[in-house]
Every structure is written in structure tokens, then in C-alpha cells.
Design an enzyme around this catalytic site. Structure first.
Site, PDB file in Angstrom:
ATOM      1  N   THR A 139      36.840  85.153  32.769  1.00  0.00           N
ATOM      2  CA  THR A 139      36.501  86.394  32.078  1.00  0.00           C
ATOM      3  C   THR A 139      35.169  86.958  32.566  1.00  0.00           C
ATOM      4  OG1 THR A 139      37.683  85.609  30.151  1.00  0.00           O
ATOM      5  CG2 THR A 139      36.121  87.382  29.779  1.00  0.00           C
ATOM      6  N   GLY A 178      32.983  78.695  28.247  1.00  0.00           N
ATOM      7  CA  GLY A 178      32.356  77.632  27.459  1.00  0.00           C
ATOM      8  C   GLY A 178      31.715  76.605  28.370  1.00  0.00           C
ATOM      9  N   GLU A 421      42.487  83.660  25.294  1.00  0.00           N
ATOM     10  CA  GLU A 421      43.749  83.190  25.888  1.00  0.00           C
ATOM     11  C   GLU A 421      44.868  84.219  25.700  1.00  0.00           C
ATOM     12  OE1 GLU A 421      43.906  80.711  27.785  1.00  0.00           O
ATOM     13  OE2 GLU A 421      41.992  79.747  27.320  1.00  0.00           O
TER      14      GLU A 421
END
Lengths: 661, 661
Positions: A139, A178, A421
Site C-alpha cells: 500500500t 505493519g 485486505e
């Protein structure tokens, strides 16, 4: 044990252990799960103070310590099965995300599926030993859903046999991964591959980002934490900007596509293979939706059994709030939903495993339907669980708003499932695309199979003319199988409605894309109805598998409640198609109220069956034992605000307004 | 200015300033509001760093500093009008709660309405000067909604002419009052009054809790902060436990009820007077619901105009996500709802003022209906705004999850409205009680008036027999007034349905309370339908007051969208009563999609009209100017996690699993 809860447990009509076994998938699995969880709960290394009193930096520090410990202990105990790792992790991290999630869940698996043998030799063992810690950077700030829009470039330079990585714009900065902000020293970066002057689309590259040893960002790399979020305090979601950063050619993941030393691009054999991972992750989200909603229900239903308030009868003691019909109407349909989603999640996991077997044998035929179905079910279940967790919180009144209820934490850590997702609306439209495609197939005389096969029966499209006369049989509102038929008719009507509206728009305009956009509200509605049907169908199918009659009886009531509440909520859909009559809708309303009263005596036992221990539940309000109010009082005394000095700004308050504070 | 936003603004069909004036209640009020807001935004004393990067204790400290400053400045500027104080406060505190809220909003007003002249002399000026800082302590750990259940006691001792205050149980500990944890040195405590061996129910007492000067808790007082919550970080919600704590007799608020020196209890003249305050607070919550939802819409719609994603047409640049019908379908109905609630809030405030005038003239006749209506509208508007804020957040995709969007903060600070000042379900049932009472009146041949007067027309109950033949006229889906009629029929049908079910339960059982409980799901539904009707009616009524044709045209579309989306969502209710036909429901669906396209060009101008400046909006994502992505990047660099040291737990990661971390 709390006396109210004891009384509730004694009044249950079934054995919770047996239902727990159903949820776990067998008594042996329950035993093993408890064994794994005990490894954590009995381990003093995993004890820590309540994270609610810590700053975000402290929460990260606690989490990374436990993550490192967890990886070591898992190896020490030889735990390698994914489910067993999941149980261990949930216990150790109280069901919260942790900084190594992407390393364990994306970096290592991607190496396994997309790296060449040479690359695995180079990266896998160091990563397994946590010398290399990686994340998965896809992303970007300006690009999420639309992968083709990603701007990061990897340009091959044959002179040095290197890729030059660049973040050409602000919007191209990698954003959200993350573990990127602080934890990782490597990232798998998705970038547009340029070689020999041509763009070949997105490919994955292993990019070192921080110096091993010092953990300092490498020259050309700008990396850091993106700042505080709604939740995910333990996770260092990060940003990554690359300026002419060079990596060797061998760092492109080349199991499928390749760039040769001279810059020649070699295409992958089959692009569909990456579908599999997405299906897997989405099936996990459905399971997470079930689990998060189940945790919220556990807290809210236990608290509702312990909380006494108002009066039903003058002069009598205050009743448990669980005795109020409105409270039951808030909580029991959500409880039924948690069970429903649990069975759907298990079904998807099984189906994924089965189809993966087929894929390995070269049979990809079922993958497109599973892909479409998993997209819709991911969206359907996460939206509903998301709203449901908040309903549970508010059903606890003011105390649900305290962090000691555990509910705010469950919500803020679950809610990103609706947007990550695959953003939910986009997911619903993917399912819709498959539904419309199936509808078109049926219209042109082909039969469709799988979960969409009900479209074969659409009256206007019916393939076998002898069936035209057959009217849908009357719906029996006490029979789950009959309700499955009702949901099927609703889905089929809404798919047809959307498909016809789409056709009308196409007839009116030239562009396919415009027509699609102008029908998208109807298309999402069709997908929702389809997913709803699948959930009712799978829940109903599960009933016949249950051996124990007492367990089957309570699940049957939950299944009925789930199906009937859905009808209540969407009564217009069922009336419009003539699927149900006005009188039946009134019966449904009455039957729902009766079911609430029937479920009431088993409510606490039904949440006990989820078998969350305190570590995972993460709630003072929903704890098993003792006096919930005393527990809250003890908890609140630890508030850091009680330890800070009294502010200089209000004692004594200056009487003279001229004084500058 | 951001080029996308500029383009949007240039494309608007109306003058935003004129709509702002409508919302403010006149051009002069807009001018004055801006003037007050400028006092804060131009004042360097009110500048501070982004609270998202601070710990809770730091946020409290920042807030209490600003609160003290605010009180001084308000006096310096001579600002005393409640609306003007509200504007100043919102600007200074960025729309967040602050530690003096209860002092200013409950302690001072309660002194004014319930204290004797002697008590006002003793307490009011010190409180006005912030030497005394007070809160209002009603809720207890075990008791919220049910006031009679409160356990705190105040026992009169004629020997010393004192009240002895006690918290006899854990559940009786005062819990939640804002400003109690840290800020206050006094509290108005609600306690069961005992004198001469008899309990006289709840009364209010002024209780000193901390030593003036040192701010240390007084002997017999246990007081502190209840710990972290979902939001309200700036607020020190507290607990208070009293052990044989004595206060002089004169500290009971005795304007209405009294205890004489010998312990004789003197009853108040009229208990209904306290209704007024509740009505006022609930009307403020409706306004807050409008305002919070409007803030969320502003951020989400501006961001949707700036965000480009995916492709509508192959090869063309990525469109603004505001061009997607699904995005419009998420946001525009919420925008319409924010407008609707704004007008309802203004109506309630006006009605409250009018009726307060009547009350002062001794006329209490309208109070019960207003009380019932305000309960339902508080619940209706807060539930819908609450869910709507989260829809706005998720409509911003991943970035809505970042604190820099401002949306998490808006949500967590608004959501307690659903459970405080009357838990929403309890509120709905209060409205239902009034509806059933009105229905019963009509059944027995009496006419009812006000918002419930439609019940006079119920076919089964119709008072004038000549009207029996009259069928409801056909509904025109493009005419707001006709839609008001449709909503009226729906409400009237659902009230009748609930009342009949209640009667059936009464016939079946002996206890009124049981029957009420077993019908409560239907009763809540009836109240919701009633409130929904009131909102549609008031929004429609507003249209005729708008002079400017361009403004009226856009508001007309919003009003239609609001009414039609409600029908879409509750189509079953409208079909069941035969209020609308199957074909009309399909027309409604089509018309909603057309309205989305009609509103699209004005969407940004419609949120601009709310006229939130950056201080109140509290969002990097929804800011007026510049490049939103650059702003986000700058913001994230301030993350405290970027400043902390690298954890010792992962570099270098120990290779030997024996090493204890």
C-alpha cells in the site's frame, strides 16, 4: 465464582464442553488448544501490567518483547502448526496485533511461495532466526485498492545488474505496512518493474531498509512510524520512501517472473496462483470476525447477567438486565451471528485447503468462485461484526465505554478489517461481478454450479421449461431449511434486479464502466443478499452434523434466530418478491420474541462455550470470577492520572484575570 | 487551496454563505460566531501541539490549562450568552470535552435553580471565580438509569445539625462524574435523604471533597480518576466514596424540598420542574449529533473529492472517489441526516425556550409531550449520528483509521451520547410510554394534540365516523409533504401494532410490567418510527422558510434524499401497511440514485456551509488547503515512536534460545 454467573451456568440445558468441541472441531483439538494456551498463561515471562495504562511507545515495547519471546518459545516447544501458533499468539498478545505479524504472516510465507531456492537459502533461515525481520510493503499513501495505480518503481540497470528503487512522488510513499515503522530491517516491496524501457507491472523485491546490527536506516531510505491510529497501538505501521536505492538483481522474487542479467523480462506461467493467498487471508478475516464478535458477546452477556437495574415488578429486587427483552434483542442475534460466522470461517478454511490440493494437481476450476465468494464474505462478515461489537459495547451502558470493559480495544483492533485486505465495498462489487457473470451465463442457456446454482432456477431464465409452472413452496418460518429457500429466492431476485438495471443502463449509455457505476448500489445489495444466503445455508447445514441432541437443540434456536432476524431487518426484500406474506412477517416478529425467551436460560453457557480465557478476553467487566465492581474499582486505582501532580492551573485559581497562565 | 477542492467550489449552484446563515439562524449570528471564533484562533495562548501525540495525563494538563484560560478570557471579553460561550469553547477545545464542563454546565446552573439565596451567596461567587470548582455526582457504579436504585445515603443528625454521607457498598461509589477525578474541590451529590428514621428519596447536597489550597482529599473522602476510556481523554471522570462524611444542614440544596433543624422534612411543591433541565440537555445532544455528524461528513466528503483511485474508464486518469455511486450512497444520506438533525435540534431549542416561558407563567401542559419527544429524539439522533460517523471514517478507507483524519476522535467523543443522559433504549421506551398513553386516550374517544395528533386518524379508532371511507391519498415520491404523510402512516401503524401487542400480552398475563417487557421490542420500533416521522416533518417544514431559491433547491434535494433513503431502508414497514406499492419501492430506489447524481456537484459546498474552521474540525485529512498527502507525511513525522530508542529486544536478536529476554 460470581453467584449470578454460577446460577446461570447451573441452569443451562446442555454441556458447554460438548459445544466447545464442536467449535474447535473435535475434543482432541479442544484438549490441544487448552494445552497450548496453558503454556502461555502459566509462564511468568508473559505476565505484564494492564496495557491500558501505558503510553503507545510503552505498549509497542511490551509487544515487541513478547513477540521475540514468543518466537523463541514456539521453537523451544516445537510448535509449528499454524492453528497452534495462532492459539499461542492470541494468548500471549491478548488477541491484539503484534509487531511481528507481517514478518510471520507475510514475509516468511511470501519467501516460501515466491522466492527461488537460492533466495530461500539466502533469506529464509536468517529470517526464521529473526536476524532478518521483514514486512510486506504494498500500500502507498495515494494507492490502496487499485494495484495498477501503485507508483513505486524498480528500474533495472544492466550495467551494474541492479534494480534502482524510487518513490517518485509523495503519494508513492509506502504507507501502512505493519512492522515497517520500527521493527523491520527488510521489506518485500511491490513496485512497477521497468526494464529495457518497458513497464511490466507490479513485482516483488526484497529490500534491505535498515543496517543489520545498528538498525539505522540505510542511505537512500527514509523510514518511520506513521503515527497514532484508532487502535493497533502495538503495531508500528510505517512509511518508506526510497531515493535511487539500489538492490542486486537477485533480490527480485523470481520463482515466477524473472529479469535476466541483460534485462530480458520473462513472464510468469500463471497469474491466478496469487489468488490463493488472498482467499486464505480473507477466510482468516471471516474467522476473526466471528472471534471478535464472540469476545464482545461474551463480555456483554456475562455483564448483563451480573448487572441488576431498574425494576420489572415494583418492590422486587432489581432484575438482571439480561431479563429485558430489549437487551436480549440486542445481544442474542449477535450471539447467533458469532456462531454463524464461526461455521462460515471454518467452511472457508476447509474449502481453501481442498482447493489448494486441487491447485497443486493443476485444477484451478473452482478458484474463481471461491475467490469471488471469499471477497463478499470477508466484507459481509467484517461489516456486521464491526457494528455488532459496538452494539455489545453500548449494551453495557456507561461501563462499556471504560477501557476496563475490554470492548473499546476489541473494536479498534477489529475495525480495520473493513478497509484492509480489500476495502469492503470493492469486495462486494467483486462478488457482484461474478454474480452478474453467472446470471449472464444462465441467460444464455448455460448452467452455473456451486453457491450460485440457484440462479439456474430464475423463472425468467429457467432452463427446463417443465419447471416454469412450479411456484416456490410456502416458507415455514420454524424450519431452517425452508428459510434457506427464502433467502435463496431473495438473493436470486436481487441479482436479477441488479443485472436488469445494469442492462437498462447499458442500453441507455455507451460505456460499460458508467453503467456499472450507475448500478453499483444495486450490485452491492445483490452481493449482500447472496452472502446472507450463504451464511444461512452453511449454518443450517452445520446443524445436521451435530450429534448431541441438547447441543443441536440450542444451535437450532440460534440458527432460527439468525435467519428470522435477518428477515425482520430486511422485510421489504422478502415482501417485495412475494417470498413472504404480510401475515408471515408479523409471525416472524412474534417468533423472534419467543426465541429470545427460549435462548435466555442458555445465554451465558453459549458464550462460555467459546471458551475464552481472561488473557484473550482482555476484560475486567467480563471476567469469570469475583465481584465485577470490586474488580473495576481496583483497576481504576492504577490510572496514571491519579499519580500525576495536581495541575498548577487550578489551585489556587488566580483571582486576577490579568495573570497570564 | 487544493485544486480539486477549488474546482468543486467553483461548480456549486448556490452561495455557501447564504446556507451558513440559514444554519446559524441569520447573517448577524454568522458574523458574531465568526467574531468569537476569531478571538480564539488569533490568540497565541490557545495554540498547542497536536494532542494525538500526547499521553492522557498530558492531554488533561493541556485541557485544564485552556479551560482556566478560557474562563478568564470569557470574563475579560464579557461573553456570557450561552451560544457565544459554546462557540468560544468549541474553538478553544477543538470540539472536545474539557475538565470544567460539569462545573460550567451542571454545578453552576444547579446552584442557580436549586440553591436558596443564602446558598447562592455562599457558593455562587466563589464558584464563578473558580475558587470552588464543582461537579455533579449522580451516577454510581451499580446504578445509572434507575434513579430510585441509587444507594448513597445522607442521614440527618439533629444533634449536630449535620448530614452524614455514606457510600455503604461498592456499587454505591459515585462513578463517572466529569471533573471529579482530579479537578473538583466540591460536588453536588445526589443521595437518599434519611431523617427522623424515614427515607425521603433522592436529594442534592453540596459536598466539599478536597481541601481548598492544597487540593488534598478531605478525611472521609476517597476520590480519584476512574481510568482510561474509549475517548474523553481530556476529562477526569472520577469516583467518590464517602465514609461518615459530615456536612452542615445548610449544604442540602433547599430551594424546593427542606429539612428543618429538628429534622422535619418539608416536601417540594412541584416535582415536574426538574423535567426542564433534562429536556434542555437532550435538545443539546440532538444539536451535538448534528454537529458531530456534520464534522465527519465534512472530512469524508472533502477527502473523497481529493482522493483519486481506480478507474472508471480504462486509460483515463483515476477519478475522484466522490464520483463512485457507492461512495455517494454512503456519504450523501449522512450529509442529509446532518442537515435534518441540525434543524430538529434548533426546533427543540426554540420549543424549550417557548415552553420555559410558559412554565414561568405556571403552564406545564406542554411539558410531558416535550419531555417524551426529547427522550426519543435524543436516542434516535445519537444512534444514527454515531453509526454515521463510523461510516464516514470507513468511507475514507485506511486513512480514516489514522488519528490524523480526526475521525476516530470525533467518534470516541460523541459515542457516549448514546448511553449517557438517559440510555437510548430506555429513552425510546419513555417515548413509547407516551405514545401508548396517547393511543389509549384516542381509543377512549379523546383527541390528542401535538406531534402525536396523527393517532386521531387511526382507522380503527377514528373519532369522526364520516372519515372512515377516506383512503390515504396516494404517496408522491417527489413531494416531501407527501412523504411526511407516508411516514405518518407508518408511525401510526407501528404504534397501533405495539399497542395491540401490549394489550394481547396483558390479556394473556396478569402483570403490567411483564406485558410491557414482552412488547418492548415493538415499542422501541414504534418510537423510532415516530421520531423518524418528526424528523422528516421538521426538515420539510424548514424548506418553506428558505428565501433563497438556489439554497432551497439544494435543501429540497437533501430532504427528499433523507426521506427516500429512510423508505429504502425500512421498505418492509411501508409495504406492509400498504402505504407504498412494490412498484413505488422500485421507483424510490431509482429516484435515490438520481438524487445522488444531482447532489454530487454541490457536495463540497454543502459541507463548506457548515463552516467548520480547522480548530473545530481537528483533521489533517479534511483540511481546506494544500496537499493532503504532504500534510499527512509532515504530521506522521511527529510520532513519538519515531523518537524512542530502538528496542533492545530485536537487535541483535539472540541466536541462542536459552537466553532469557
Amino acid at each position: 465464582m460470581n453467584p449470578d454467573l454460577r446460577k446461570e451456568r447451573e441452569g443451562a440445558s446442555f454441556d458447554t464442553e460438548k459445544l466447545t468441541n464442536v467449535l474447535d472441531g473435535g475434543a482432541e483439538r479442544t484438549r490441544r488448544r487448552k494445552e497450548i494456551e496453558a503454556l502461555v498463561t502459566n509462564d511468568p515471562d508473559f505476565k505484564h501490567s494492564d496495557v491500558n495504562f501505558l503510553s503507545r511507545s510503552q505498549r509497542y515495547e511490551v509487544a515487541i518483547r513478547k513477540s521475540a519471546l514468543m518466537v523463541m518459545k514456539l521453537r523451544e516447544y516445537g510448535i509449528a502448526d499454524p492453528d497452534e501458533i495462532y492459539w499461542f499468539k492470541s494468548s500471549a498478545h491478548h488477541g491484539r496485533p503484534e509487531p511481528l505479524d507481517l514478518h510471520l504472516g507475510m514475509f516468511l510465507p511470501t519467501l516460501l511461495t515466491q522466492a527461488t531456492q537460492e533466495q530461500q537459502d539466502r533469506f529464509f533461515m536468517p529470517a526464521w532466526n529473526l536476524e532478518i525481520i521483514g514486512t510486506y510493503a504494498q500500500t502507498e499513501m495515494g494507492h490502496g485498492t487499485h494495484l495498477r495505480g501503485l507508483e513505486t518503481t524498480a528500474t533495472y540497470d544492466p550495467a551494474t545488474q541492479e534494480f534502482i528503487l524510487n518513490s517518485p512522488t509523495v503519494t508513492s510513499i509506502k504507507w501502512w505496512p505493519g512492522g515497517l515503522g520500527k521493527t523491520s530491517n527488510h521489506a518485500i516491496v511491490l513496485a512497477q518493474l521497468y526494464t529495457q524501457g518497458k513497464c511490466h507491472g507490479l513485482h516483488a523485491f526484497i529490500v534491505p531498509i535498515r543496517q543489520l546490527g545498528t538498525h539505522e536506516p540505510l542511505p537512500g531510505i527514509t523510514v518511520g512510524d506513521i503515527g497514532p491510529k484508532f487502535g493497533y497501538d502495538e503495531m508500528d505501521n510505517g512509511y518508506l520512501k526510497m531515493d535511487n536505492f539500489r538492490i542486486p538483481r537477485e533480490n527480485m522474487l523470481m520463482k515466477h517472473a524473472k529479469v535476466e542479467p541483460d534485462g530480458t523480462y520473462v513472464k510468469p506461467l500463471n497469474a491466478k496462483l496469487t489468488y490463493g493467498t488472498m482467499v486464505f487471508i480473507r477466510s482468516i478475516i471471516v474467522g476473526d470476525a466471528a472471534r471478535s464478535l464472540a469476545r464482545a458477546c461474551t463480555i456483554a452477556i456475562r455483564y448483563s447477567a451480573v448487572r441488576h437495574q431498574s425494576e420489572l415488578k415494583p418492590g422486587e429486587p432489581e432484575p438482571q438486565i439480561l431479563d429485558y427483552q430489549t437487551q436480549q434483542y440486542k445481544l442474542f442475534p449477535l450471539l447467533a451471528t458469532a456462531y454463524a460466522f464461526h461455521f462460515v470461517g471454518a467452511y472457508m478454511k476447509d474449502t481453501y485447503r481442498r482447493i489448494t490440493g486441487n491447485i497443486n494437481d493443476g485444477d484451478l476450476s473452482e478458484l474463481p468462485e471461491l475467490h469471488a465468494l471469499s471477497a463478499g464474505l470477508k466484507a459481509f462478515s467484517s461489516w456486521i461484526a464491526n457494528a455488532g461489537i459496538e452494539e455489545c459495547r453500548m449494551a453495557c451502558g456507561g461501563h462499556g465505554y471504560s477501557r476496563c470493559s475490554g470492548l473499546p480495544d476489541i473494536y479498534v483492533n477489529f475495525t480495520p478489517s473493513c478497509t484492509y485486505e480489500g476495502e469492503n465495498t470493492v469486495m462486494m462489487l467483486q462478488t457482484a461481478r461474478f454474480l452478474v457473470k453467472s446470471y449472464t451465463q444462465v441467460s444464455s442457456g448455460q448452467l452455473v454450479s456451486g453457491m450460485m446454482s440457484y440462479l439456474n432456477d430464475l423463472p425468467g431464465l429457467r432452463i427446463q421449461p417443465q419447471q416454469v409452472a412450479a411456484r416456490p413452496t410456502a416458507v415455514h418460518i420454524n424450519n431452517p431449511s425452508s428459510l434457506v429457500e427464502a433467502y435463496k429466492l431473495r438473493a436470486s431476485r436481487l441479482v436479477e434486479f441488479a443485472a436488469k438495471n445494469l442492462q437498462a443502463e447499458l442500453n441507455r449509455r455507451k460505456s460499460k464502466e458508467d453503467a456499472w457505476n450507475r448500478t453499483s448500489v444495486d450490485l452491492v445489495r445483490a452481493s449482500e443478499a447472496h452472502c446472507h444466503y450463504v451464511v444461512v445455508k452453511l449454518f443450517t447445514a452445520k446443524l445436521s452434523e451435530i450429534g448431541d441432541p441438547a447441543v443441536r437443540a440450542v444451535l437450532n434456536n440460534l440458527c432460527l434466530l439468525y435467519a428470522l432476524c435477518g428477515i425482520n431487518k430486511h422485510s421489504g426484500d422478502f415482501l417485495q418478491g412475494g417470498i413472504l406474506t404480510d401475515a408471515q412477517i408479523i409471525q416472524v416478529n412474534q417468533r423472534v420474541k419467543e426465541l429470545l425467551a427460549l435462548i435466555r436460560p442458555n445465554a451465558v453457557a453459549l458464550v462460555d462455550s467459546f471458551d475464552f480465557h481472561d488473557n484473550v478476553l482482555g476484560s475486567v467487566l467480563g471476567r469469570y470470577d469475583g465481584n465485577v465492581y470490586e474488580n473495576m474499582f481496583e483497576w481504576s486505582k492504577k490510572s496514571p492520572l491519579n499519580k500525576t501532580q495536581v495541575s498548577k492551573y487550578f489551585i489556587p485559581f488566580p483571582k486576577n484575570p490579568e495573570v497570564k497562565l
